[in-house]
Design an enzyme around this catalytic site. Structure first.
Site, PDB file in Angstrom:
ATOM      1  N   HIS B  76       0.847  -1.201   0.000  1.00 21.87           N
ATOM      2  CA  HIS B  76       0.000   0.000   0.000  1.00 21.87           C
ATOM      3  C   HIS B  76       0.883   1.251   0.000  1.00 21.87           C
ATOM      4  O   HIS B  76       0.668   2.177  -0.786  1.00 21.87           O
ATOM      5  CB  HIS B  76      -0.927  -0.020   1.222  1.00 21.87           C
ATOM      6  CG  HIS B  76      -1.570   1.306   1.529  1.00 21.87           C
ATOM      7  ND1 HIS B  76      -2.560   1.848   0.754  1.00 21.87           N
ATOM      8  CD2 HIS B  76      -1.343   2.206   2.525  1.00 21.87           C
ATOM      9  CE1 HIS B  76      -2.925   3.025   1.263  1.00 21.87           C
ATOM     10  NE2 HIS B  76      -2.191   3.261   2.336  1.00 21.87           N
ATOM     11  N   ASP B 105       7.585  23.024 -25.123  1.00 22.13           N
ATOM     12  CA  ASP B 105       7.511  21.641 -24.630  1.00 22.13           C
ATOM     13  C   ASP B 105       8.554  21.491 -23.532  1.00 22.13           C
ATOM     14  O   ASP B 105       9.205  22.467 -23.151  1.00 22.13           O
ATOM     15  CB  ASP B 105       7.777  20.632 -25.763  1.00 22.13           C
ATOM     16  CG  ASP B 105       7.127  19.271 -25.491  1.00 22.13           C
ATOM     17  OD1 ASP B 105       7.349  18.722 -24.402  1.00 22.13           O
ATOM     18  OD2 ASP B 105       6.385  18.778 -26.355  1.00 22.13           O
ATOM     19  N   TRP B 141       7.464  -0.428   4.023  1.00 25.64           N
ATOM     20  CA  TRP B 141       8.032   0.194   2.816  1.00 25.64           C
ATOM     21  C   TRP B 141       9.478   0.624   3.035  1.00 25.64           C
ATOM     22  O   TRP B 141      10.207   0.827   2.074  1.00 25.64           O
ATOM     23  CB  TRP B 141       7.182   1.377   2.367  1.00 25.64           C
ATOM     24  CG  TRP B 141       7.426   2.669   3.083  1.00 25.64           C
ATOM     25  CD1 TRP B 141       6.985   2.991   4.337  1.00 25.64           C
ATOM     26  CD2 TRP B 141       8.154   3.802   2.614  1.00 25.64           C
ATOM     27  NE1 TRP B 141       7.396   4.249   4.661  1.00 25.64           N
ATOM     28  CE2 TRP B 141       8.114   4.785   3.626  1.00 25.64           C
ATOM     29  CE3 TRP B 141       8.831   4.109   1.432  1.00 25.64           C
ATOM     30  CZ2 TRP B 141       8.735   6.033   3.506  1.00 25.64           C
ATOM     31  CZ3 TRP B 141       9.448   5.357   1.311  1.00 25.64           C
ATOM     32  CH2 TRP B 141       9.396   6.300   2.335  1.00 25.64           C
ATOM     33  N   SER B 169      12.349   8.821 -11.932  1.00 23.64           N
ATOM     34  CA  SER B 169      12.237  10.083 -11.188  1.00 23.64           C
ATOM     35  C   SER B 169      13.400  11.013 -11.492  1.00 23.64           C
ATOM     36  O   SER B 169      13.218  12.223 -11.652  1.00 23.64           O
ATOM     37  CB  SER B 169      12.211   9.821  -9.682  1.00 23.64           C
ATOM     38  OG  SER B 169      11.039   9.186  -9.325  1.00 23.64           O
ATOM     39  N   HIS B 252      13.387  11.418   4.427  1.00 23.05           N
ATOM     40  CA  HIS B 252      12.763  12.661   4.869  1.00 23.05           C
ATOM     41  C   HIS B 252      12.630  13.680   3.743  1.00 23.05           C
ATOM     42  O   HIS B 252      11.547  14.236   3.562  1.00 23.05           O
ATOM     43  CB  HIS B 252      13.387  13.251   6.123  1.00 23.05           C
ATOM     44  CG  HIS B 252      12.410  14.184   6.743  1.00 23.05           C
ATOM     45  ND1 HIS B 252      11.346  13.746   7.493  1.00 23.05           N
ATOM     46  CD2 HIS B 252      12.226  15.513   6.591  1.00 23.05           C
ATOM     47  CE1 HIS B 252      10.580  14.771   7.813  1.00 23.05           C
ATOM     48  NE2 HIS B 252      11.091  15.857   7.272  1.00 23.05           N
ATOM     49  N   GLU B 254      12.176  12.931   0.827  1.00 19.49           N
ATOM     50  CA  GLU B 254      11.096  12.335   0.037  1.00 19.49           C
ATOM     51  C   GLU B 254       9.728  12.862   0.489  1.00 19.49           C
ATOM     52  O   GLU B 254       8.843  13.110  -0.323  1.00 19.49           O
ATOM     53  CB  GLU B 254      11.155  10.808   0.157  1.00 19.49           C
ATOM     54  CG  GLU B 254       9.959  10.042  -0.382  1.00 19.49           C
ATOM     55  CD  GLU B 254       9.816  10.117  -1.900  1.00 19.49           C
ATOM     56  OE1 GLU B 254      10.791  10.505  -2.566  1.00 19.49           O
ATOM     57  OE2 GLU B 254       8.719   9.799  -2.394  1.00 19.49           O
ATOM     58  N   SER B 267      -0.777  27.503  -3.709  1.00 13.58           N
ATOM     59  CA  SER B 267      -0.393  28.903  -3.949  1.00 13.58           C
ATOM     60  C   SER B 267      -0.912  29.418  -5.284  1.00 13.58           C
ATOM     61  O   SER B 267      -0.903  30.627  -5.532  1.00 13.58           O
ATOM     62  CB  SER B 267       1.137  29.057  -3.910  1.00 13.58           C
ATOM     63  OG  SER B 267       1.630  28.610  -2.678  1.00 13.58           O
ATOM     64  N   HIS B 301      15.129  12.034  13.108  1.00 17.53           N
ATOM     65  CA  HIS B 301      13.938  12.091  13.972  1.00 17.53           C
ATOM     66  C   HIS B 301      13.021  10.885  13.718  1.00 17.53           C
ATOM     67  O   HIS B 301      12.090  10.661  14.484  1.00 17.53           O
ATOM     68  CB  HIS B 301      13.188  13.429  13.835  1.00 17.53           C
ATOM     69  CG  HIS B 301      12.535  13.674  12.518  1.00 17.53           C
ATOM     70  ND1 HIS B 301      12.361  14.915  11.984  1.00 17.53           N
ATOM     71  CD2 HIS B 301      11.993  12.834  11.618  1.00 17.53           C
ATOM     72  CE1 HIS B 301      11.752  14.834  10.822  1.00 17.53           C
ATOM     73  NE2 HIS B 301      11.510  13.572  10.579  1.00 17.53           N
ATOM     74  N   HIS B 302      13.299  10.121  12.662  1.00 17.18           N
ATOM     75  CA  HIS B 302      12.534   8.892  12.416  1.00 17.18           C
ATOM     76  C   HIS B 302      13.068   7.741  13.255  1.00 17.18           C
ATOM     77  O   HIS B 302      12.504   6.646  13.232  1.00 17.18           O
ATOM     78  CB  HIS B 302      12.616   8.504  10.936  1.00 17.18           C
ATOM     79  CG  HIS B 302      11.933   9.474  10.030  1.00 17.18           C
ATOM     80  ND1 HIS B 302      10.601   9.384   9.698  1.00 17.18           N
ATOM     81  CD2 HIS B 302      12.394  10.575   9.392  1.00 17.18           C
ATOM     82  CE1 HIS B 302      10.283  10.386   8.891  1.00 17.18           C
ATOM     83  NE2 HIS B 302      11.355  11.126   8.694  1.00 17.18           N
ATOM     84  N   THR B 327       7.185  26.703   7.270  1.00 20.30           N
ATOM     85  CA  THR B 327       5.847  26.169   6.980  1.00 20.30           C
ATOM     86  C   THR B 327       4.791  27.121   7.518  1.00 20.30           C
ATOM     87  O   THR B 327       3.769  27.381   6.860  1.00 20.30           O
ATOM     88  CB  THR B 327       5.672  24.769   7.597  1.00 20.30           C
ATOM     89  OG1 THR B 327       6.811  23.980   7.266  1.00 20.30           O
ATOM     90  CG2 THR B 327       4.422  24.086   7.072  1.00 20.30           C
ATOM     91  N   LYS B 330       4.204  29.961   5.222  1.00 22.92           N
ATOM     92  CA  LYS B 330       3.322  29.607   4.107  1.00 22.92           C
ATOM     93  C   LYS B 330       1.858  29.668   4.520  1.00 22.92           C
ATOM     94  O   LYS B 330       1.021  30.242   3.817  1.00 22.92           O
ATOM     95  CB  LYS B 330       3.658  28.199   3.598  1.00 22.92           C
ATOM     96  CG  LYS B 330       4.913  28.177   2.774  1.00 22.92           C
ATOM     97  CD  LYS B 330       5.254  26.788   2.319  1.00 22.92           C
ATOM     98  CE  LYS B 330       6.368  26.832   1.305  1.00 22.92           C
ATOM     99  NZ  LYS B 330       5.984  27.447   0.033  1.00 22.92           N
ATOM    100  N   ARG B 449       1.528   0.190  15.200  1.00 21.76           N
ATOM    101  CA  ARG B 449       1.199   0.141  13.783  1.00 21.76           C
ATOM    102  C   ARG B 449       1.625  -1.209  13.211  1.00 21.76           C
ATOM    103  O   ARG B 449       2.345  -1.959  13.860  1.00 21.76           O
ATOM    104  CB  ARG B 449       1.875   1.296  13.036  1.00 21.76           C
ATOM    105  CG  ARG B 449       3.375   1.280  13.111  1.00 21.76           C
ATOM    106  CD  ARG B 449       4.011   2.567  12.589  1.00 21.76           C
ATOM    107  NE  ARG B 449       3.923   2.664  11.142  1.00 21.76           N
ATOM    108  CZ  ARG B 449       4.760   3.416  10.403  1.00 21.76           C
ATOM    109  NH1 ARG B 449       5.730   4.114  10.987  1.00 21.76           N
ATOM    110  NH2 ARG B 449       4.629   3.478   9.092  1.00 21.76           N
TER     111      ARG B 449
END
Lengths: 43, 535
Positions: B76, B105, B141, B169, B252, B254, B267, B301-302, B327, B330, B449
């Site tokens: 998922h 183009d 994942w 990518s 991160h 990502e 925006s 921090h993960h 943030t 924004k 989880r």
């Protein structure tokens, strides 16, 4: 290049600029990939 | 004198049918391919989410065995991140970036075709692991070793698929940077570019910097699994925690790859429906660049619970909290843009406003998770699941929905059904909160989880969450219908489409012709989406 054609071109760059941009960015990506694996190999 | 090098493609026969889509080098057609692929993957990933929520509907094992449940959570995530959200943003970039900067183009149209056509094969390989004897990957994942190395041979297919997605990518990102830096129309200075173009430029640099890191990590995983190396194998002198560091150095940024283009979309939409120029355009650009920079120095921090030195924990905690500043800028600018604007609430604006509110909830729970001692309680609980789904569903996915409604008339030449769009919005917004908000409470109460079964004290909130999940899933089928209906017909769209829309993409007819801006337009403040802040 004449002033007139330079003005009309605006921010559009010649094709060689695109080639250099691609080469530079692809090179950076390849270096990062090999650099991380190389660091892993060195332990 | 005749210029013998002058060349026109008009005499070439346009391929029809399938060949048109396989051979196309047109940015609009490739954009459509990306978006259709993303929608298909959204449905596949969504079906997996339905299986997860059905199993968690009540305590005990009902529908699937635990191994398959673990495969579902892993797949998922992989499908939604690499198959749905990222290709959706690349599709939007393909469609809109050349039109927004007045380019005919993308800079490298053939590479653009290749970037897309790698993806379906990558996902065929990834999804094929579901039918292999050892099953799909089931380690999450993140593919943490040693668990990921204990799976069957399907891990090789997954790693190959990840390499393909990475190549796709990186090529896409190179193309976008080459286009934006080299092909802007006269007068389209960097600080006149629409925010969506700016956010994609910065995102593309992030992609080039971190996709090779992921590729390096999984390459080492591959050699550990099949060639007896010991990069991450403690028995051979390797370090499994090192994998986590490398993975999150990719992981991160990502997260920001999946949210910065969303910031760009919001925006664009809020000024249009507020009938004002964006408040604080330049600060938006600098805030985006700041977030991108900070995304490289917060990865650990993960992994607070892996046992880092206190100094390192404090560094990563404070660095993470600092992200709240750009943030916050924004959010402030979006609210200030709406302030005293002549606002109307068409479906794209509704999704944009919901984004501002709900993404902020995800951001605030992120600040909670950044607090080291608190994270020892929250880590690997449903609180984390709630947090990143607020960021990625009510953040990234809502922005993609907003963009789809905003630009569908430009793509198809027809207005979508506004009544159905509003039903889709309210149905989605209510159900997504029923789905994810209770998961905060489940996490705070200690539900881990990635488990198929749980203690009975978690039953009520899981039941509510699953009902919200099914409702949200059905709502997205309505979205598919709205898109199909809009493609097939409807009220004719004008070139401008929205009363308050500004920017080059609104100067071309709707639907946008296959080729636009063969002759570069002249850009000044009157057509630029944002006032030149330096003028």
């Amino acid at each position: 290049m004449s002033d007139e054609s330079r003005k009309n071109r605006g921010n559009r760059r010649p094709v060689r600029h695109i080639r250099w941009t691609v080469a530079l960015l692809a090179g950076i990506a390849a270096l990062i990939y090999l650099g991380f694996i190389g660091r892993g190999v060195l332990g | 004198m005749t210029d013998t090098t002058a060349h026109t493609d008009d005499h070439h026969a346009q391929p029809k049918g399938l060949a048109r889509w396989i051979l196309t080098t047109n940015h609009k057609e490739i954009g459509t391919l990306y978006l259709v692929f993303s929608l298909a993957m959204f449905i596949v990933g969504g079906a997996m989410a339905m299986i997860i929520r059905a199993e968690l509907f009540q305590p005990g094992l009902q529908l699937v065995n635990p191994e398959f449940f673990n495969q579902m959570t892993t797949m998922h995530a992989l499908v939604m991140i690499f198959g749905a959200v990222m290709p959706a943003f690349v599709g939007l970039a393909n469609w809109m970036v050349p039109m927004m900067i007045g380019a005919p183009d993308m800079a490298l149209p053939r590479m653009n075709n290749w970037s897309f056509w790698i993806l379906p094969f990558a996902f065929l390989i990834l999804l094929s692991t579901l039918f292999m004897p050892s099953g799909a990957p089931a380690s999450g994942w993140t593919l943490y070793p040693p668990l990921s190395l204990q799976g069957g041979n399907s891990v090789a297919f997954v790693i190959f698929a990840i390499h393909l997605m990475g190549i796709s990518s990186i090529m896409g990102a190179i193309n976008i940077i080459a286009t934006i830096l080299n092909m802007r129309a006269p007068g389209m200075t960097l600080l006149r570019m629409p925010l969506f173009v700016w956010t994609w430029l910065i995102t593309a640099f992030l992609l080039i910097a971190v996709m090779p890191v992921l590729a390096g990590a999984v390459t080492m995983l591959l050699t550990d699994r099949f060639f007896d190396t010991s990069f991450f194998n403690a028995a051979g002198g390797g370090d499994p925690v090192m994998y986590q560091h490398i993975f999150w150095f990719f992981g991160h940024p990502e997260v920001y790859i999946m949210i910065l283009p969303a910031f760009g979309i919001i925006s664009e939409i809020i000024p249009t429906f507020s009938r004002k120029r964006l408040f604080g355009y330049t600060s938006m650009v600098y805030a985006t660049a700041s977030i991108a920079f900070l995304s490289f120095i917060v990865w650990a921090h993960h992994m607070f619970t892996t046992g880092m030195p206190l100094g390192a924990s404090l560094f990563f905690m404070y660095a993470t909290m600092i992200i709240a500043v750009p943030t916050g800028i924004k959010i402030f600018n979006w609210v200030s843009t709406m302030w005293r604007g002549s606002m109307t609430f068409e479906t794209p604006m509704l999704f944009a406003i919901a984004f501002v509110i709900l993404f902020t909830i995800g951001g605030l729970s992120g600040v909670m998770l950044a607090i080291v001692p608190a994270d020892f309680q929250y880590h690997d609980t449903y609180f984390v699941v709630a947090h990143f789904h607020y960021v990625l569903v009510t953040g990234a996915v809502f922005a993609i929905m907003a963009a789809a409604y905003y630009w569908l008339p430009k793509w198809t030449g027809h207005m979508y059904d506004e009544r159905l769009g509003k039903i889709h919005f309210w149905w989605s917004t209510i159900s997504v909160n029923v789905l994810f908000f209770p998961q905060h409470y489940l996490g705070l109460a200690g539900m881990p989880r990635r488990i198929p079964d749980y203690s009975v004290q978690f039953a009520e909130f899981n039941l509510i969450s699953s009902i919200g999940g099914f409702a949200f899933g059905i709502a997205q089928l309505l979205f598919v219908w709205i898109v199909i209906k809009c493609v097939r017909g409807g009220q004719k769209a004008t070139a401008g489409v929205w009363e308050g829309a500004r920017g080059l993409e609104w100067t071309v007819p709707s639907p946008a012709p296959l080729h636009t801006f063969d002759t570069p337009p002249q850009v000044d403040d009157s057509v630029s989406a944002h006032k030149d802040q330096l003028a």
